[in-house]
Design a protein around this motif. Structure first.
Motif, PDB file in Angstrom:
ATOM      1  N   GLY A  96       0.779  -1.220   0.000  1.00 34.77           N
ATOM      2  CA  GLY A  96       0.000   0.000   0.000  1.00 34.77           C
ATOM      3  C   GLY A  96       0.812   1.272   0.000  1.00 34.77           C
ATOM      4  N   TYR A  97       2.151   1.134  -0.071  1.00 37.92           N
ATOM      5  CA  TYR A  97       3.005   2.321  -0.070  1.00 37.92           C
ATOM      6  C   TYR A  97       2.687   3.197  -1.281  1.00 37.92           C
ATOM      7  CZ  TYR A  97       7.165   5.148   0.583  1.00 37.92           C
ATOM      8  OH  TYR A  97       8.008   6.200   0.804  1.00 37.92           O
ATOM      9  N   PRO A  98       2.619   4.517  -1.126  1.00 30.94           N
ATOM     10  CA  PRO A  98       2.896   5.302   0.078  1.00 30.94           C
ATOM     11  C   PRO A  98       1.653   5.735   0.844  1.00 30.94           C
ATOM     12  CG  PRO A  98       2.920   6.735  -1.813  1.00 30.94           C
ATOM     13  CD  PRO A  98       2.588   5.353  -2.327  1.00 30.94           C
ATOM     14  N   GLU A  99       0.489   5.201   0.492  1.00 34.40           N
ATOM     15  CA  GLU A  99      -0.742   5.682   1.127  1.00 34.40           C
ATOM     16  C   GLU A  99      -1.040   5.020   2.462  1.00 34.40           C
ATOM     17  OE1 GLU A  99      -0.677   4.697  -2.083  1.00 34.40           O
ATOM     18  OE2 GLU A  99      -0.991   6.570  -3.183  1.00 34.40           O
ATOM     19  N   SER A 100      -0.845   3.703   2.566  1.00 38.13           N
ATOM     20  CA  SER A 100      -1.392   3.010   3.734  1.00 38.13           C
ATOM     21  C   SER A 100      -0.504   1.914   4.294  1.00 38.13           C
ATOM     22  CB  SER A 100      -2.750   2.399   3.354  1.00 38.13           C
ATOM     23  OG  SER A 100      -2.605   1.491   2.263  1.00 38.13           O
ATOM     24  N   CYS A 101       0.802   1.958   4.044  1.00 40.15           N
ATOM     25  CA  CYS A 101       1.640   0.852   4.519  1.00 40.15           C
ATOM     26  C   CYS A 101       1.941   0.980   6.005  1.00 40.15           C
ATOM     27  CB  CYS A 101       2.936   0.780   3.717  1.00 40.15           C
ATOM     28  SG  CYS A 101       4.108   2.101   4.049  1.00 40.15           S
ATOM     29  N   LEU A 102       2.235  -0.142   6.637  1.00 43.71           N
ATOM     30  CA  LEU A 102       2.540  -0.184   8.063  1.00 43.71           C
ATOM     31  C   LEU A 102       3.810   0.593   8.371  1.00 43.71           C
ATOM     32  CD1 LEU A 102       1.866  -1.344  10.882  1.00 43.71           C
ATOM     33  CD2 LEU A 102       3.215  -3.358  10.259  1.00 43.71           C
ATOM     34  N   TYR A 103       4.767   0.611   7.414  1.00 40.53           N
ATOM     35  CA  TYR A 103       6.051   1.274   7.627  1.00 40.53           C
ATOM     36  C   TYR A 103       6.050   2.733   7.170  1.00 40.53           C
ATOM     37  CZ  TYR A 103       8.573  -3.086   8.680  1.00 40.53           C
ATOM     38  OH  TYR A 103       9.035  -4.245   9.232  1.00 40.53           O
ATOM     39  N   CYS A 104       4.899   3.285   6.851  1.00 37.75           N
ATOM     40  CA  CYS A 104       4.858   4.654   6.341  1.00 37.75           C
ATOM     41  C   CYS A 104       4.947   5.706   7.447  1.00 37.75           C
ATOM     42  CB  CYS A 104       3.577   4.890   5.548  1.00 37.75           C
ATOM     43  SG  CYS A 104       3.528   4.000   3.987  1.00 37.75           S
ATOM     44  N   GLY A 105       4.850   5.289   8.681  1.00 34.99           N
ATOM     45  CA  GLY A 105       4.822   6.240   9.785  1.00 34.99           C
ATOM     46  C   GLY A 105       6.193   6.602  10.301  1.00 34.99           C
TER      47      GLY A 105
END
Length: 357
Positions: free
Chosen positions: A334-343
């Motif tokens: 889901g990068y860059p909208e909703s990935c777990l590592y995007c934070g």
């Protein structure tokens, strides 16, 4: 120096800079800071005496000179008897002053790592651009010996800043045009001198990042019948860069000059600046084979690793017969909208007791 580095880290975190379109580099900056602060951190410079005394530095210097000359002869720019050698004493004196090193990773794997890539030296697969014959030397900073039984994985964008094997809104124009090819991705074993060799391209730029190559160092992996590797451990996750003057010249050539994405220079790239701290230099040494970039390039870099370190990078896709296939549960999905590592927070790393801080 620690206080200065931490001040720089705070400044970089405050900028909110992006790692890829839509994401930020905060987690990668924090990882690099943890690496710099590690009490057992060692770099290649600290192995200088042993590597010089063993003759390894001399042998590598002579091998690299011979390899560049071989490439020049093959391309018609030199005669076999015209090899000119640099003074070995000068090389031994300067060795290690500019070398990548690691205990913890220099940076994350990023959102576009595709696992299951082929073991192959030539990873061009038809892509056009500034062709680079790249030698990567791997050195064990705990024993000061070359690492002769590792696999080096390498990947980067094409000349217009697009990663193959993946589809994401932040990857070029977000289309699926590159998902069915594994161009500019591959794996190579280290030889008796600790060197892995690739034929690749100077990577293109993309929004928020300067031009860079990704690398992962595998230990104890098995070579499978389908020419991929499996198992083992990973000690290093890093990125290689190119001198800005060389980049400036490369970006003027085709097809780099058709790339419409905004350019980020090395000086503007937070991860490049963090990678330069602590006496490290992740910049490849690049030489012209002929008179111009179009004639080809030869590049080298020395990378120090601690083989007992355990990193746990996460792929977004796996390479298959029909291209990149999503890895179920990947934190990069889901990068860059909703990935777990995007934070903000970096992912946790796994380490054996011997590599604990």
């Amino acid at each position: 120096m620690v206080h200065l580095t931490q001040a720089l880290t705070a400044a970089l975190l405050a900028t909110g800079v992006v790692a890829h379109p839509g994401g930020n580099t905060n987690k990668e900056i924090l990882r690099r800071q943890a690496h710099l602060d590690h009490p057992n951190r060692r770099n290649v410079q600290e192995c200088k005496r042993d590597l010089v005394a063993s003759g390894w530095v001399r042998e590598q210097h002579q091998r690299r000179e011979a390899r560049l000359h071989e490439l020049r002869v093959a391309a018609g720019f030199a005669k076999e008897h015209e090899l000119v050698r640099r003074d070995v004493g000068e090389v031994e004196e300067s060795f290690g002053a500019e070398a990548a090193c690691t205990l913890d990773p220099e940076s994350t794997e990023g959102p576009y790592w595709v696992t299951g890539e082929l073991v192959r030296q030539d990873i061009l697969t038809g892509e056009k651009g500034a062709v680079v014959h790249l030698d990567v030397n791997i050195i064990d900073t705990s024993s000061c010996q070359p690492v002769t039984d590792a696999y080096v994985e390498m990947w980067g964008t094409n000349a217009t800043g697009v990663y193959t094997g993946v589809q994401a809104s932040g990857n070029g124009d977000g289309s699926a045009t590159a998902i069915s090819t594994n161009a500019l991705r591959g794996v190579q074993p280290t030889g008796a001198n600790g060197t892995a060799t690739f034929i690749t391209l100077i990577p293109g730029h993309y929004v928020g990042r300067t031009n860079h190559l990704h690398t992962i160092i595998h230990h104890g992996a098995r070579l499978l019948p389908n020419n991929t590797i499996q198992g083992g451990t990973i000690s290093h996750v890093g990125q290689f860069y190119v001198d800005q003057n060389m980049l400036r010249d490369v970006e003027k050539t085709a097809p780099y000059n058709t790339n419409k994405q905004a350019i980020t220079t090395n000086a503007q790239d937070a991860l490049f600046n963090m990678a330069k701290r602590g006496g490290d230099d992740p910049t490849m040494k690049v030489s012209l084979i002929g008179n111009t970039i179009a004639d080809g390039l030869y590049a080298t870099i020395d990378v120090g690793v601690n083989p007992s370190a355990r990193q746990n990078p996460q792929p977004v896709n796996m390479w298959g017969p029909n291209g990149g296939v999503p890895v179920k549960g990947s934190p990069w999905a889901g990068y860059p909208e909703s990935c777990l590592y995007c934070g903000f927070r970096p992912p946790m790393e796994k380490k054996d007791a011997d590599a604990e801080e």
